[in-house]
Design an enzyme around this catalytic site. Structure first.
Site, short mmCIF file in Angstrom:
data_model
loop_
_atom_site.label_atom_id
_atom_site.label_comp_id
_atom_site.label_asym_id
_atom_site.label_seq_id
_atom_site.Cartn_x
_atom_site.Cartn_y
_atom_site.Cartn_z
N HIS A 203 8.55 5.20 0.66
CA HIS A 203 8.03 4.38 -0.44
C HIS A 203 8.18 5.01 -1.82
O HIS A 203 7.84 4.38 -2.82
CB HIS A 203 6.55 4.06 -0.22
CG HIS A 203 5.64 5.22 -0.50
ND1 HIS A 203 5.43 6.21 0.40
CD2 HIS A 203 4.92 5.56 -1.60
CE1 HIS A 203 4.61 7.12 -0.12
NE2 HIS A 203 4.30 6.75 -1.34
C1 UD1 Z 1 1.42 4.38 -5.41
C2 UD1 Z 1 1.41 5.72 -6.15
C3 UD1 Z 1 2.09 6.78 -5.28
C4 UD1 Z 1 1.48 6.83 -3.90
C5 UD1 Z 1 1.46 5.44 -3.27
C6 UD1 Z 1 0.72 5.49 -1.95
C7 UD1 Z 1 1.55 5.63 -8.61
C8 UD1 Z 1 2.44 5.76 -9.78
N1 UD1 Z 1 2.15 5.63 -7.41
O1 UD1 Z 1 2.77 4.00 -5.24
O2 UD1 Z 1 1.95 8.04 -5.89
O3 UD1 Z 1 2.25 7.69 -3.10
O4 UD1 Z 1 0.79 4.53 -4.15
O5 UD1 Z 1 1.06 4.45 -1.11
O6 UD1 Z 1 0.36 5.52 -8.75
N2 UD1 Z 1 2.26 -3.70 -3.44
C9 UD1 Z 1 1.86 -4.77 -2.68
N3 UD1 Z 1 0.58 -4.75 -2.19
C10 UD1 Z 1 -0.29 -3.73 -2.40
C11 UD1 Z 1 0.14 -2.65 -3.17
C12 UD1 Z 1 1.42 -2.64 -3.68
O7 UD1 Z 1 2.60 -5.72 -2.45
O8 UD1 Z 1 -1.43 -3.79 -1.91
C13 UD1 Z 1 3.66 -3.69 -3.94
C14 UD1 Z 1 3.84 -4.38 -5.28
O9 UD1 Z 1 5.08 -5.00 -5.26
C15 UD1 Z 1 3.85 -3.22 -6.25
C16 UD1 Z 1 4.53 -2.13 -5.43
O10 UD1 Z 1 4.08 -2.34 -4.10
O11 UD1 Z 1 4.55 -3.51 -7.43
C17 UD1 Z 1 4.18 -0.74 -5.88
O12 UD1 Z 1 2.75 -0.53 -5.91
P1 UD1 Z 1 2.13 0.61 -6.87
O13 UD1 Z 1 0.69 0.76 -6.58
O14 UD1 Z 1 2.53 0.38 -8.27
O15 UD1 Z 1 2.91 1.90 -6.44
P2 UD1 Z 1 3.16 2.50 -4.99
O16 UD1 Z 1 4.63 2.49 -4.76
O17 UD1 Z 1 2.28 1.85 -4.01
N1 UDP Z 2 -0.74 5.74 6.34
C1 UDP Z 2 -1.39 4.76 7.08
N2 UDP Z 2 -0.67 3.65 7.48
C2 UDP Z 2 0.64 3.51 7.17
C3 UDP Z 2 1.29 4.51 6.43
C4 UDP Z 2 0.57 5.61 6.01
O1 UDP Z 2 -2.58 4.88 7.37
O2 UDP Z 2 1.23 2.47 7.57
C5 UDP Z 2 -1.52 6.91 5.89
C6 UDP Z 2 -0.95 8.24 6.31
O3 UDP Z 2 -1.40 8.59 7.62
C7 UDP Z 2 -1.48 9.16 5.23
C8 UDP Z 2 -1.50 8.29 3.99
O4 UDP Z 2 -1.49 6.94 4.48
O5 UDP Z 2 -2.80 9.57 5.52
C9 UDP Z 2 -0.29 8.55 3.16
O6 UDP Z 2 -0.20 7.57 2.18
P1 UDP Z 2 1.17 7.18 1.48
O7 UDP Z 2 2.31 7.63 2.30
O8 UDP Z 2 1.07 5.75 1.13
O9 UDP Z 2 1.09 7.97 0.09
P2 UDP Z 2 1.36 9.49 -0.36
O10 UDP Z 2 0.67 10.41 0.56
O11 UDP Z 2 2.85 9.68 -0.42
O12 UDP Z 2 0.81 9.51 -1.74
#
Ligand code: UD1
Ligand code: UDP
Length: 352
Positions: A203
């Site tokens: 992601h």
């Molecule tokens: C965010 C964090 C990242 C973290 C990740 C965990 C920032 C800059 N990034 O990235 O550090 O590792 O969360 O998962 O804060 N979306 C949905 N539904 C949701 C959430 C997101 O559809 O419930 C989609 C939307 O299209 C959105 C995209 O995911 O634009 C990105 O979501 P966003 O929260 O901006 O960043 P993440 O990639 O989730």
């Molecule tokens: N995780 C989860 N379900 C999923 C994918 C990840 O519960 O389908 C959990 C994972 O076990 C870990 C956390 O989410 O505890 C990691 O989050 P993510 O990879 O979204 O973000 P990051 O750690 O890179 O910020």
């Protein structure tokens, strides 16, 4: 003592669960959910499964460009901090929700507690790296998961109120590992057998936001013969659809919706290898002693690289393939604390 906690994204719910459980035995906590993550399987499921107290405030900020998303959080959090007058504001990790909470509090002279402080990838193109640096520099209490994190802060002249208390994600894994064995049925549901599949999560913006990178990654996945399961992050799903890249073309790949934490722990523990670009998943692979391949050029979790427990590949197709196929036999060390990080955090705050 009143703590105001900011949460917004999936990994923050998981990190907050053990801390909140201990915190509430000793002090008052109020939770603000920024709404950065909002799908039920990216948010609600963790509150229910991990018994995280219901947020006192839900800001409903949702998705958007960095400026809009962070800006909206700043305005809304500020109002609440002015009203609540907390003794401390607590933030986790490195998301936009983290930065927004820290900035508001610092400007209102509310001391910031940063959990998972001091991590650095030394790549300022990552939004997370900007969020971490800014947050650490306005924080009053910096709780670090590793010695490396302490050293990173020392290099930036941050030495006051810096503590290595271990990793709260390790607390979470230890607390939930047995529960996952009891409650999760994901292997049967997904038609998987233990140690017979690789687990994938992707992601990071640096991968998903570049079509060439995604093509290279999918090429590698196509060449891996074993069964693969991929609980797909919504960001990645949307990007692949935009690019017209079809995961149906990848042989032996099971794409599933994001799963809850107990299912995720089960998928991790039973995987042959974990292929990821997630920060948290790299660590969980290490905790579970499952070899990991990280599709990034750098990692903040350098301890995991020892003995090829985790191999960095970037997006080069052949490097990914070679790393997944490599036989490794690493020695896993206790470098992430003793699973009591939450108790140590609360103990240190209580003494202030
Ligand atoms: C965010 C964090 C990242 C973290 C990740 C965990 C920032 C800059 N990034 O990235 O550090 O590792 O969360 O998962 O804060 N979306 C949905 N539904 C949701 C959430 C997101 O559809 O419930 C989609 C939307 O299209 C959105 C995209 O995911 O634009 C990105 O979501 P966003 O929260 O901006 O960043 P993440 O990639 O989730
Ligand atoms: N995780 C989860 N379900 C999923 C994918 C990840 O519960 O389908 C959990 C994972 O076990 C870990 C956390 O989410 O505890 C990691 O989050 P993510 O990879 O979204 O973000 P990051 O750690 O890179 O910020």
């Amino acid at each position: 003592m009143k703590i105001l906690t900011i949460l917004g994204a999936r990994p923050q719910f998981i990190k907050a669960a053990p801390v909140s459980r201990v915190l509430r035995k000793h002090m008052e906590e109020k939770i603000i959910h920024t709404g950065q993550h909002y799908d039920a399987n990216m948010s609600d499921i963790f509150f229910e499964e991990l018994h995280i107290p219901k947020p006192d405030y839900h800001l409903g900020v949702g998705s958007g460009n960095h400026g809009k998303q962070t800006g909206e959080m700043l305005a809304k959090i500020e109002e609440i901090v002015l009203n609540e007058q907390p003794d401390y504001l607590m933030v986790y990790g490195d998301t936009n929700s983290t930065l927004a909470g820290a900035l508001v509090a610092a400007k209102l002279h509310v001391p910031v507690i940063h959990i998972e402080a001091g991590l650095r990838s030394f790549n300022k193109k990552m939004p997370e790296e900007i969020n971490r640096i800014m947050t650490d520099h306005v924080s009053e209490y910096l709780f670090c998961p590793t010695d490396t994190a302490i050293e990173n802060l020392t290099t930036e002249n941050i030495t006051h109120n810096v503590f290595n208390i271990g990793d709260v994600m390790y607390d979470a894994v230890l607390y939930n590992r047995e529960l996952a064995k009891e409650k999760s049925n994901i292997l049967a549901e997904a038609g998987l057998t233990a140690k017979n599949y690789h687990l994938i999560t992707i992601h990071r913006a640096e991968n998903t936001d570049d079509i060439e990178n995604m093509k290279n990654i999918l090429d590698a996945f196509s060449k891996i013969e074993e069964v693969k399961v991929w609980p797909i992050h919504p960001r990645t799903k949307h990007k692949l659809a935009d690019y017209g890249l079809n995961l149906g073309d990848v042989p032996n790949l099971k794409v599933i919706d994001p799963v809850g934490y107990l299912d995720m722990l089960t998928l991790e523990a039973n995987a042959k290898k974990i292929v990821t670009d997630s920060g948290g998943v790299q660590k969980e692979a290490y905790f579970m002693k499952v070899p990991c391949v990280t599709i990034r050029e750098q990692t903040e979790w350098v301890e995991t690289l020892s003995g090829d427990a985790n191999i960095l590949t970037g997006t080069d197709t052949e490097k990914i393939l070679a790393a997944v196929q490599k036989e490794v036999n690493p020695e896993y060390k206790e470098v992430f604390g003793d699973g009591q990080a939450s108790e140590k955090i609360v103990d240190l705050i209580s003494k202030k």
